[in-house]
Design a protein around this motif. Structure first.
Motif, mmCIF file in Angstrom:
data_model
loop_
_atom_site.group_PDB
_atom_site.id
_atom_site.type_symbol
_atom_site.label_atom_id
_atom_site.label_comp_id
_atom_site.label_asym_id
_atom_site.label_seq_id
_atom_site.Cartn_x
_atom_site.Cartn_y
_atom_site.Cartn_z
ATOM 1 N N CYS A 22 -0.039 5.257 0.441
ATOM 2 C CA CYS A 22 -1.219 6.064 0.746
ATOM 3 C C CYS A 22 -0.884 7.389 1.407
ATOM 4 O O CYS A 22 0.193 7.590 1.934
ATOM 5 N N VAL A 43 0.845 -1.195 0.000
ATOM 6 C CA VAL A 43 0.000 0.000 0.000
ATOM 7 C C VAL A 43 0.879 1.243 0.000
ATOM 8 O O VAL A 43 1.849 1.333 0.759
ATOM 9 N N GLY A 77 -7.207 0.659 -6.225
ATOM 10 C CA GLY A 77 -7.373 1.761 -5.289
ATOM 11 C C GLY A 77 -7.696 3.072 -5.971
ATOM 12 O O GLY A 77 -8.143 3.103 -7.120
ATOM 13 N N LEU A 93 -12.073 2.168 1.339
ATOM 14 C CA LEU A 93 -12.248 1.954 -0.091
ATOM 15 C C LEU A 93 -13.590 1.280 -0.345
ATOM 16 O O LEU A 93 -14.009 0.421 0.418
ATOM 17 N N ARG A 127 -3.234 3.631 -2.900
ATOM 18 C CA ARG A 127 -2.908 2.685 -3.967
ATOM 19 C C ARG A 127 -2.433 1.363 -3.381
ATOM 20 O O ARG A 127 -1.680 1.340 -2.397
ATOM 21 N N GLN A 162 -13.369 -0.047 -5.974
ATOM 22 C CA GLN A 162 -11.989 0.441 -5.968
ATOM 23 C C GLN A 162 -10.993 -0.658 -5.620
ATOM 24 O O GLN A 162 -9.801 -0.487 -5.757
ATOM 25 N N ASN A 163 -11.523 -1.809 -5.182
ATOM 26 C CA ASN A 163 -10.678 -2.915 -4.778
ATOM 27 C C ASN A 163 -10.288 -3.757 -5.987
ATOM 28 O O ASN A 163 -10.648 -3.453 -7.115
#
Length: 167
Positions: free
Chosen positions: A21, A19, A45, A28, A50, A32-33
């Motif tokens: 971020c 990740v 993401g 999320l 992300r 978005q997953n």
């Protein structure tokens, strides 16, 4: 290329993802997953949170975060995945999806960035090499024969997102 190390640490890439971020507690939505399309392009993401795919089964990687003025050379890396990252807080965190305390955090200018997630030795870990001992942080930092990642943080929005190199 001018590079400045912002942080480096062992990251447990739970569920084969690292990740990057702005805020570790960003929620999320399901869309978005990860799905088949996002898996193919190597990330999921939103710009402030992300998730970038990894390969090695042990999910134990050395990760370096560097700020730089241009993308990494595609000749030097096995895989490079580019994502748009946005920091509204002036912070960047690199962590696992299960971390409550990110192993890498740094202050950056607020705004848009391209993150080039470069990787070497994809899918190779201690298990695949027949090793059973637990590596210390210092030992895993030195190993360049197992999967490791360097995240290049370049100012500005990228023109392209996805796999730049994948060999």
């Amino acid at each position: 290329m001018t590079q400045r190390l912002l942080g480096a640490a062992r990251v447990f890439a739970s569920n084969y993802q690292i990740v990057v971020c702005d805020d570790p507690f960003t929620p999320l939505d399901d869309e978005q997953n990860w799905d088949a399309e996002k898996t193919k392009r190597g990330f999921a993401g939103v710009p402030a949170f992300r998730m970038i795919g990894t390969e090695a089964d042990l999910n134990d990687h050395w990760v370096e975060l560097v700020s730089c003025d241009r993308p990494p050379s595609s000749d030097e890396w096995q895989r490079i995945t580019c994502v748009h990252f946005h920091s509204g807080s002036g912070r960047i965190h690199v962590m696992s999806v299960i971390d409550s305390d990110p192993p890498i955090s740094a202050d950056i200018e607020r705004g848009d960035y391209a993150v080039y997630a470069a990787a070497q030795n994809l899918g190779i870990d201690q298990s695949s090499l027949g090793e059973t001992g637990k590596l210390s942080d210092a030992e895993i930092a030195e190993r360049r024969d197992i999967e490791w990642h360097r995240l290049f943080l370049v100012p500005g929005k990228p023109e392209f997102e996805g796999r730049v190199v994948d060999r």
